[in-house]
Each structure stands twice: as structure tokens, then as C-alpha cells.
Design an enzyme around this catalytic site. Structure first.
Site, mmCIF file in Angstrom:
data_model
loop_
_atom_site.group_PDB
_atom_site.id
_atom_site.type_symbol
_atom_site.label_atom_id
_atom_site.label_comp_id
_atom_site.label_asym_id
_atom_site.label_seq_id
_atom_site.Cartn_x
_atom_site.Cartn_y
_atom_site.Cartn_z
ATOM 1 N N CYS A 45 0.835 -1.205 0.000
ATOM 2 C CA CYS A 45 0.000 0.000 0.000
ATOM 3 C C CYS A 45 0.866 1.249 0.000
ATOM 4 O O CYS A 45 2.098 1.174 0.030
ATOM 5 C CB CYS A 45 -0.927 0.005 1.220
ATOM 6 S SG CYS A 45 -0.017 0.131 2.780
ATOM 7 N N CYS A 48 3.373 1.539 2.787
ATOM 8 C CA CYS A 48 4.602 0.762 2.565
ATOM 9 C C CYS A 48 5.604 1.583 1.747
ATOM 10 O O CYS A 48 6.800 1.603 2.050
ATOM 11 C CB CYS A 48 4.296 -0.529 1.805
ATOM 12 S SG CYS A 48 3.143 -1.625 2.627
ATOM 13 N N ASP A 454 12.643 27.415 -31.060
ATOM 14 C CA ASP A 454 13.830 27.811 -31.809
ATOM 15 C C ASP A 454 13.512 27.637 -33.294
ATOM 16 O O ASP A 454 12.740 26.744 -33.662
ATOM 17 C CB ASP A 454 15.013 26.940 -31.399
ATOM 18 C CG ASP A 454 16.235 27.196 -32.253
ATOM 19 O OD1 ASP A 454 16.682 28.349 -32.303
ATOM 20 O OD2 ASP A 454 16.728 26.239 -32.886
ATOM 21 N N ASP A 654 16.910 22.397 -30.496
ATOM 22 C CA ASP A 654 17.664 21.219 -30.942
ATOM 23 C C ASP A 654 19.171 21.418 -30.915
ATOM 24 O O ASP A 654 19.921 20.496 -31.207
ATOM 25 C CB ASP A 654 17.232 20.817 -32.359
ATOM 26 C CG ASP A 654 17.820 21.733 -33.415
ATOM 27 O OD1 ASP A 654 17.928 22.952 -33.153
ATOM 28 O OD2 ASP A 654 18.196 21.239 -34.491
ATOM 29 N N ASP A 658 20.731 26.248 -27.652
ATOM 30 C CA ASP A 658 19.425 26.265 -26.988
ATOM 31 C C ASP A 658 19.486 25.706 -25.572
ATOM 32 O O ASP A 658 18.504 25.784 -24.830
ATOM 33 C CB ASP A 658 18.403 25.434 -27.782
ATOM 34 C CG ASP A 658 18.189 25.952 -29.190
ATOM 35 O OD1 ASP A 658 18.127 27.181 -29.355
ATOM 36 O OD2 ASP A 658 18.104 25.133 -30.120
#
Length: 766
Positions: A45, A48, A454, A654, A658
Site C-alpha cells: 500500500c 509501505c 527555436d 535542438d 538552446d
């Protein structure tokens, strides 16, 4: 997708400065940490999870620990110089659970869990076999001779054999002064059983007081049978949340055809070595990553790119594990094997992400940690309230109501509400080409109000090429050589386009020094003379002026959506180069989708304002939401400025330039064909670099968080309504008392309903 980048290994580790708990002191640590996941047994549960996670987090040398109930796994980042898996295992065992640290394959772990599931299944079946006659006797034949003794005989194996685990675990927890779901089950059923045994053996105790003794063997037996049934159904349902991982694992073949001494040999995939020559026939799955050495073909890479069109592969091009060869045969040399393949890294990333905790889960864990003690207190109050206010049946009714409270309040649903939804959501993302590193990104994306894109490589293809070149001076072989050499050493995204354009007329010079000038271009020193390649700002810094004719030529090319690179020496302009980068065919549609979702879309670029506006106009970005001619640091500042205005920002990029902006954004997204650094920083990677996937990621986030909230609502409302009814709050109004057996069935169904609701995410469209 001919040149898809592989997510780097650094995506899978965390080397940032962290804090660890060392001898009760929190100190900063910058050493090399390790991240591992360990199967955990004994958890049932949310309480736990809180105990195991707290135990691990308190260990000296542990940087971070996250425990997932849905896949029964602990994800631990630690310093090997201070602690070890064995030490962590000992601490977890002392807390009443077990951490499996032995080197076990995924198959062995799966076998172990299958055995546990099989044992649970048989305990469930056999307990029901005994429970059915038990409840029939209790309901219809309780007055027959020796009924109590028969029910005693039927309930005893349910309690001490099939339900033994509840009492064993509860005792372990008690020894460490802690509680969990098993404590509630053991207390409730054990109390009902012992009370019934007493009433069976000592009838005179009640008869002397003018009371009729009752037994509740059916309560103890049937409750355990229902809890076991619920737990079995829960385990079966939880396994369905990991199908994404199993599907990814199933993409890899078991064997490969390897060339050894000129002979083709079938080799198990785990025995393949880097440098092995492997043969792939039409229809075969590619076993590991490598580079084609002989032949060509078309390969279905939809597994990693999401693109249905097969990609042509020739010599010296990369192939990836799990992709499917279609037409021709070819040989390739293995260069990444095992967990280091693209597929292996995707699997690892998804596993780690599925095990991570959403911010909302921390609140749930805090509630869970105090839940069981509170329920215990409510149960005791319930008993004494009935004992003092319930009249002659106060004791028995109080006992039954206490048992019912303990049974109905088991917090399974609470513990499963968030992790099951996260696992299904991240798995669905992976199968759609969206790799989400952690639950935090999945939860945050749905709050986004602005998307910053970008330009190069995100909106455009990122494959610039020269469309026109205007030599201001008479070109010579030396100038071609200088231009080619400087661009060959440059890392600027436009450099390769220029290099490819002039390479037929040039050769590489030696003894060249090339230095990048951030946001302006590059400078190269050849034979003591400086040459510049960059933008107008760079030439202005050098005091080089352009003629009206040159400016007219530049304006014309910019109007045609071209970028401009200027080539000059220390004194004058030498050439003007027009370069273009094609807008992706999907960008307009993708940006329309983002805008239709109510997101503000911005574009950032180092390109000129005029060129940026032309691109923005093509894809439907408003001119006032363009920032052109900016440096990498200015991209970061722009993100921070939006955040100050109250925007929740998704940054998509990418390139290396960036990475700063990605790091400060609320949610960072990298395109799969971009730089490794961008993907390392980003929380989400779009493997195919199709911008349409971004709107899918946001929709997936919304659906996942919606599911989590639904799950938590039902988990909490179930207890808020169920516990008072179990305590007997309706009895003074209409005489209603909840049967403990019904409470046990309701508790089991609540857990199953939460997992089932999470599984519905699989069929929702994004």
C-alpha cells in the site's frame, strides 16, 4: 530520418551537484553518483511506499530515492564511496521489507514476480473455496449442530495458511513500530477470529449475563478471501501498465546472423561484441546498432521516428536495434550493443521515467504516512463509542464496527492512484515517439501557457544549403581554400552548407586557427592574416562597410527567406553567401494545433529580423512574438522574462545554443535529430523531430493529470464516505450497519477501479 541522433548516456545519469544525508548532516556533494533500480518485495500500500522511501532516503550516501508501488521498484541515486546496495538492502529488511540487490536479469526478476503472482493466485482460489461454505453456513445454517466448530475449522486455514502473509508482515511492522495495510487486515480479521473462538469455547460467559453469544468466523475468513482476491486482480491489472516496456523489449530479436571466419553463425544477442559483422536479410529485425559496411536497403524506423515511410540506408549509414529491414540484404558492423543501443536507452529512459514521482505524489505520500495511525485511532474510538452508548449489544456491535473500519480503510487505492497513471502515460508517450524523462514534466506540461520555438532545426529542417554566392572580389584558389578551411573547423549550423558548396574548388589548409565569436560568426587566422565569416554585426565591429549595391543584393536574398553569411578579410568584404533552410512540411499544422489549444507561440532565432518574419509568416506565428538576431544568453533571458510575466513556458530546441534556454524553461523539449547536449538538458525528447508531437505531448499530459485527479478523488471520497458508514454513523438514523464482508469487497474493488481507470489512458486519443 537518415541521421537520427541517439539520446546520450548522460540522459540516464545525474551528475549535477546534489545533497546527501551523511550522519544526519545535509552537505552538498559533487562527486560521481550511480543510479540503480531495485525490485522491492513486501509492499502492499501507499504506507509501505512511504516507509521504504523514507528508509532509503535516510541512509548515508543516498542522494535521492523514489519508490513506485505500481511496479514494485525502488529507484536510488547514491554515492558508491559512502554506501552500497548491500547496506541499503539491510536497512530495508530492518524496516520489514526486502530490496533485491543480487544481479538478476529482467527475465529472472519477471520469473520471480510470476512465482509470487502464482502463489497469490492459489492462496486466493483456496481461500475462496473455504470461504463459500463458511458464508453459506453463517447465513443459512448457523443454528445446526456444531455449526460454530465447522465454521472454526473452515476459517482457520484461511487465517493461518492462505492469509498467513498478513500476520507475518504486520508482526514485522510492529517490531519496527510502524504500520501498513497488512496491519489493518491482521488486526481486523484477527480480532474477529479470536472473539469468535472465545465465544465458541466459553458460551457461559455471555449466557450468565443474559446475552446470546455470536461468532464471526465468516467475517475473518471472507474478508481475507476478498482482500486476497482484490490483491490478485490488482497485481494482474498493474502488470498491464508495463506493456509499453514489454513491447519495446519485444522489438529486439533473440539471435543475430554473425559472420565468423567467412561463415554465417546464429549468435544469441547477448553474445554479440562491438566490431562483429552482422548480416540482415529482408524482413529481419536489426539486432543492435551499427554502421552498414556492405549493401543497401530500405528500413522501417517507425519504432524510433514514428514515421511510417521506410528510410533508404546505404553504406556508412547508421542502423538501429529494433528497426525492421524491408527489401535488400546488407552487412553492418556493430558499434552499440546491449543497454547502449538506441532501443536499450529508450527502454531505460522509459523505465526510469515510469518510476519517478509526480509532484502531486509527494502530497499523497504525506497523507499516506499518517493515514493508518489515524484509522487505528478512529477504529478504537468507534469501539468505545459503541461500548458505552450501544446498550446491551454495545460490545459486539463495537467490535464489528471497529473491524469494519479497519477493513474498509485499507489505502491501496490511494497508493496506486498516481503511479499507475504515470506509468501508462509515459508508456503511451514512448510508443508514440515521445520520450518523457520523468513524471514532473508529464504533470507540468498541461499547465503550459506559452511555447517558445527555436527556428533552425525545430520549425525548419535544420539542413541549410547555399542558394546563391556573390563574390565581391575576383575569387582565387586561395580564397576558396581559406573559406573551405575555416568552415570545416567551424561548428556553426550554417558552416557545413558553405563547406559543401565550395568543396569541389577547394582544399583543406594546415596551420589554421579558428575561433567562434558567439552570436556573430567565426574568425580564422591563416599565415598571420585574419578572415571573418559571419553577420553584419561582425563586419561592423571590424570597421568594414558595405556598398549600396551590396546591401541591395543582401536585401533581395533576405526577401527570398535566405540567411546571409559575409566573408571578409581584415580590410574588406570578399563575398556574400545566401543560405536557406527549408520550413518543415508539418510546422504550419503543428503551430496551428498549439494555438488552437490556447498556447501563445513564440519564435527565437539568431537570424535577421526580416528573415525571421518571413519564416514566421509561413508558419502562422504573430510578428510581435518573434525575437530575431539574439544570442544564446538572450534566449535564456527571454524565457525568464516570460516566466516573470506569469507564463508557464515550454521551450523547444535542438542545438547547443538552446541548452541554456532549455535548462530554465518550465518544460524543456528537444528534437531527436538535434544535439546530444540539448537532449541531455531536455525533459522530453521528440524522436522524429516532428513538431506535431508537441501538441500530442501536451494532450497526453492533460489526460494523464486528469486521470490522476480522478483516481485521487475516488480514493479519497471512498474513505471519506466509507469510514463513517463503517463506524455506524447511519445507525441512529435508519438502523444501517455495514457488514465487514461487504467492506472487504468494496475495499478490493476500489483498488481495481483505480488501476482500471489508469489503463483507460491507453485507448484515449492524443
Amino acid at each position: 530520418m537518415n541521421k537520427s541522433k541517439i539520446p546520450p548516456k548522460s540522459l540516464l545519469t545525474n551528475s549535477k551537484p546534489s545533497k546527501i544525508n551523511l550522519n544526519a548532516k545535509v552537505i552538498p556533494v559533487t562527486g560521481q553518483t550511480e543510479k540503480k533500480d531495485f525490485p522491492v518485495t513486501g509492499m502492499t500500500c501507499a504506507s509501505c511506499v512511504a516507509h521504504v522511501q523514507s528508509t532509503l532516503s535516510k541512509q548515508p550516501g543516498v542522494v535521492e530515492a523514489s519508490v513506485n508501488l505500481a511496479n514494485a521498484t525502488a529507484y536510488v541515486e547514491y554515492l558508491p564511496s559512502i554506501t552500497s546496495p548491500d547496506k541499503m538492502q539491510k536497512a530495508v529488511q530492518d524496516a520489514g521489507y526486502n530490496l533485491i540487490v543480487d544481479a538478476m536479469s529482467k527475465g529472472e526478476i519477471e520469473d520471480l514476480r510470476n512465482k509470487e503472482l502464482s502463489k497469490l493466485k492459489w492462496n486466493c482460489i483456496l481461500s475462496l473455496v473455504f470461504a463459500v461454505p463458511l458464508i453459506i453456513i453463517a447465513m443459512f445454517f448457523h443454528a445446526m449442530p456444531y455449526a460454530n466448530y465447522i465454521m472454526w475449522a473452515l476459517s482457520t486455514p484461511i487465517i493461518f495458511v492462505f492469509g498467513r502473509q498478513f500476520f507475518v508482515v504486520a508482526w514485522r511492522q510492529a517490531k519496527h513500530l510502524s504500520t501498513n495495510m497488512d496491519t489493518l487486515v491482521a488486526l481486523s480479521t484477527g480480532t474477529a477470529y479470536l472473539f469468535s473462538v472465545f465465544n465458541t469455547l466459553v458460551l457461559s460467559f455471555w449466557e450468565q449475563r443474559g446475552l446470546e453469544p455470536h461468532v464471526y468466523f465468516e467475517v475473518s475468513g471472507v474478508v481475507i478471501a476478498f482482500v486476497l482476491l482484490g490483491r490478485y486482480m490488482e497485481e494482474k491489472a498493474k502488470r498491464s501498465t508495463t506493456t509499453a516496456i514489454k513491447e519495446l523489449m519485444g522489438l529486439q530479436p533473440k539471435t543475430a546472423l554473425v559472420v565468423k571466419n567467412g561463415v554465417f553463425v546464429d549468435v544469441p544477442i547477448e553474445n554479440i561484441q562491438i566490431g562483429d559483422e552482422i548480416v540482415v536479410k529482408p524482413g529481419d529485425k536489426i539486432p543492435v546498432d551499427g554502421i552498414i559496411s556492405k549493401g543497401s536497403s530500405f528500413v522501417d524506423e517507425s519504432m524510433i521516428s514514428g514515421e511510417p515511410i521506410a528510410v533508404e540506408k546505404k553504406e556508412k549509414e547508421k542502423v538501429f536495434a529494433g528497426t525492421i529491414n524491408q527489401t535488400g540484404s546488407f552487412h553492418f558492423i556493430a558499434n552499440r550493443i546491449g543497454a547502449n543501443t538506441l532501443l536499450g536507452q529508450i527502454i531505460r529512459m522509459v523505465q526510469e521515467a515510469q518510476g519517478s514521482q509526480a509532484p502531486i505524489q509527494k502530497t499523497v505520500d504525506k497523507v499516506s504516512s499518517i493515514f493508518i495511525p489515524v484509522i487505528g485511532a478512529i477504529a478504537i474510538i468507534t469501539f468505545f463509542a459503541w461500548f458505552f452508548l450501544g446498550g446491551e449489544n454495545g460490545f459486539t456491535q463495537g467490535l464489528l464496527s471497529m473491524v469494519t473500519v479497519l477493513v474498509i480503510a485499507c489505502p491501496c487505492a490511494l497508493g496506486l492512484a498516481t503511479p499507475t497513471a504515470i506509468m501508462v502515460g509515459i508508456g503511451k508517450g514512448a510508443t508514440n515517439g515521445i520520450l518523457i524523462k520523468g513524471a514532473e514534466a508529464l504533470e507540468k506540461a498541461q499547465k503550459a501557457t506559452a511555447v517558445v520555438l527555436d527556428k533552425t532545426g525545430t520549425i525548419t529542417e535544420g539542413k541549410p544549403h547555399v542558394t546563391n554566392m556573390n563574390w565581391v572580389v575576383q575569387p582565387s584558389d586561395v580564397l576558396y581554400d581559406v573559406l573551405y578551411t575555416i568552415e570545416a573547423y567551424s561548428e556553426h549550423p550554417l558552416a557545413n552548407a558553405v563547406k559543401q558548396y565550395v568543396k569541389e574548388n577547394a582544399r583543406l589548409l594546415e596551420g589554421v586557427e579558428v575561433k567562434a565569436l558567439t552570436g556573430r560568426g567565426v574568425v580564422g587566422v591563416i599565415d598571420g592574416r585574419q578572415y571573418f565569416i559571419g553577420n553584419l554585426k561582425l563586419l561592423e565591429e571590424q570597421g568594414i562597410l558595405l556598398s549600396d549595391e551590396e546591401r541591395v543584393w543582401i536585401d533581395k536574398e533576405i526577401n527570398n527567406s535566405n540567411s546571409i553569411a559575409l566573408f571578409a578579410d581584415e580590410q574588406k568584404l570578399l563575398a556574400i553567401i545566401a543560405i536557406t533552410d527549408t520550413v518543415k512540411s508539418t510546422s504550419l499544422e503543428a503551430i496551428d494545433k498549439l494555438k488552437s489549444m490556447g498556447l501563445k507561440v513564440y519564435m527565437l532565432t539568431g537570424d535577421s529580423n526580416r528573415s525571421a518574419k518571413l519564416i514566421a509568416n509561413q508558419v502562422g506565428i504573430d510578428s510581435e512574438r518573434i525575437k530575431a538576431g539574439i544570442l544564446p544568453a538572450e534566449k535564456t533571458d527571454f524565457i525568464k522574462e516570460l516566466q516573470k510575466q506569469g507564463e508557464v513556458v515550454i521551450m523547444v530546441g535542438d542545438g547547443i545554443n538552446d541548452s541554456g534556454a532549455l535548462a530554465v524553461a518550465d518544460v524543456s523539449v528537444a528534437m531527436g535529430k538535434g544535439s546530444d547536449i540539448a537532449m541531455d538538458v531536455a525533459q522530453i525528447t521528440i524522436i522524429s523531430s516532428d513538431l506535431n508531437k508537441l501538441s500530442q505531448a501536451v494532450k497526453l499530459s492533460k489526460e494523464t493529470v486528469k486521470t490522476i485527479k480522478q483516481n485521487l478523488f475516488w480514493a479519497f471520497i471512498y474513505n471519506i464516505i466509507g469510514v463513517p458508514i463503517a463506524a455506524g454513523i447511519l445507525y441512529p438514523i435508519n438502523g444501517f450497519l455495514l457488514n465487514p464482508m461487504i467492506a472487504g469487497a468494496a475495499m478490493a474493488l476500489s483498488s481495481v477501479s483505480v488501476v482500471t481507470n489508469s489503463l483507460l489512458l491507453k485507448i484515449k486519443k492524443i
